[in-house]
Design an enzyme around this catalytic site. Sequence first.
Site, PDB file in Angstrom:
ATOM      1  N   SER A 195      13.804  12.483   3.051  1.00 26.01           N
ATOM      2  CA  SER A 195      15.260  12.357   2.957  1.00 26.01           C
ATOM      3  C   SER A 195      15.967  13.313   3.916  1.00 26.01           C
ATOM      4  CB  SER A 195      15.726  12.650   1.532  1.00 26.01           C
ATOM      5  OG  SER A 195      15.069  11.805   0.612  1.00 26.01           O
TER       6      SER A 195
HETATM    7  N1  SAH Z   1      12.130  12.996  -1.721  1.00 25.69           N
HETATM    8  C1  SAH Z   1      11.230  12.337  -0.819  1.00 25.69           C
HETATM    9  C2  SAH Z   1      11.769  10.942  -0.599  1.00 25.69           C
HETATM   10  C3  SAH Z   1      10.733  10.006  -0.205  1.00 25.69           C
HETATM   11  S1  SAH Z   1      11.317   8.346  -0.012  1.00 25.69           S
HETATM   12  C4  SAH Z   1      11.145  13.090   0.490  1.00 25.69           C
HETATM   13  O1  SAH Z   1      12.159  13.658   0.891  1.00 25.69           O
HETATM   14  O2  SAH Z   1      10.096  13.094   1.125  1.00 25.69           O
HETATM   15  C5  SAH Z   1      11.181   7.732  -1.664  1.00 25.69           C
HETATM   16  C6  SAH Z   1       9.847   7.828  -2.313  1.00 25.69           C
HETATM   17  O3  SAH Z   1       9.920   7.170  -3.566  1.00 25.69           O
HETATM   18  C7  SAH Z   1       8.722   7.144  -1.526  1.00 25.69           C
HETATM   19  O4  SAH Z   1       7.680   8.043  -1.350  1.00 25.69           O
HETATM   20  C8  SAH Z   1       8.330   5.978  -2.433  1.00 25.69           C
HETATM   21  O5  SAH Z   1       6.953   5.653  -2.372  1.00 25.69           O
HETATM   22  C9  SAH Z   1       8.710   6.507  -3.789  1.00 25.69           C
HETATM   23  N2  SAH Z   1       8.915   5.476  -4.806  1.00 25.69           N
HETATM   24  C10 SAH Z   1       9.509   4.270  -4.695  1.00 25.69           C
HETATM   25  N3  SAH Z   1       9.500   3.627  -5.856  1.00 25.69           N
HETATM   26  C11 SAH Z   1       8.872   4.434  -6.755  1.00 25.69           C
HETATM   27  C12 SAH Z   1       8.537   4.335  -8.135  1.00 25.69           C
HETATM   28  N4  SAH Z   1       8.853   3.256  -8.860  1.00 25.69           N
HETATM   29  N5  SAH Z   1       7.884   5.360  -8.707  1.00 25.69           N
HETATM   30  C13 SAH Z   1       7.542   6.466  -8.005  1.00 25.69           C
HETATM   31  N6  SAH Z   1       7.836   6.626  -6.703  1.00 25.69           N
HETATM   32  C14 SAH Z   1       8.493   5.630  -6.084  1.00 25.69           C
END
Ligand code: SAH
Length: 221
Positions: A71
């Site tokens: 993010s």
């Molecule tokens: N806070 C993280 C954001 C990653 S993007 C960072 O800054 O690196 C969002 C993440 O949510 C991804 O890794 C994706 O795989 C995860 N995600 C999507 N749907 C999900 C779910 N139902 N349960 C757990 N993780 C999920």
Amino acid sequence: MSGGFDLVGIGMTSQRTRNRLVDRLREKGIHDETVLTVIGKVPRHIFVDEALAQRAYEDTALPIGNGQTISQPFIVALMTQTLLNVPRERVLEVGTGSGYQTAVLATLVRRLYSVERIAPLIDRARERLRAMKIRNVHIKLSDGSLGWPEQAPFDGILVTAAARVVPEALKEQLAVGGRMVVPVGEESIQQLLVIDRTDDGFEETAIESVRFVPLLSGTVE
Ligand code: SAH
């Protein structure tokens, strides 16, 4: 703040670029000095691929593999400052991703539970958190829209993937007096919602237009 952590591979240059990022976030309206201090310390460059490390302190989202993104720092700072407006002991994060937001939160709360649906991302995130000597985080492979019932209730829940509607299980696992920060809406644009649980129910406020990758069901080994 719950103790220090090792600063991994930080030269003067990256400290200077990190300070510039903090100045930028302040200009954009992040006012919580504790959050700004943590953003100034967490080495974001270890949470992205080496090829992108020189862009790690730009205020942008970057790819982290498996079709996911780390993010934007402004959004991480905004969500953290909004979630932690009061001390929160037990926090659930949905969407570990790179582990960057995890590292920021872990520094500010007692116990952090984080759920991610893509196994290889968990492996990499765990390695980075270990390198930073962060030990108050528990990560599990699961569909985070179901929360983590065995560890509920949570004083804070932070969701870093976009939901069409607020998952009912997450509302149920929020303690009275607790707060959830969650992006909700269409695939192309969402509203960042703040949901406070009171004795009488739930209060919702939209604070920002955002664009997150979607919250998906099922897990990927
Ligand atoms: N806070 C993280 C954001 C990653 S993007 C960072 O800054 O690196 C969002 C993440 O949510 C991804 O890794 C994706 O795989 C995860 N995600 C999507 N749907 C999900 C779910 N139902 N349960 C757990 N993780 C999920």
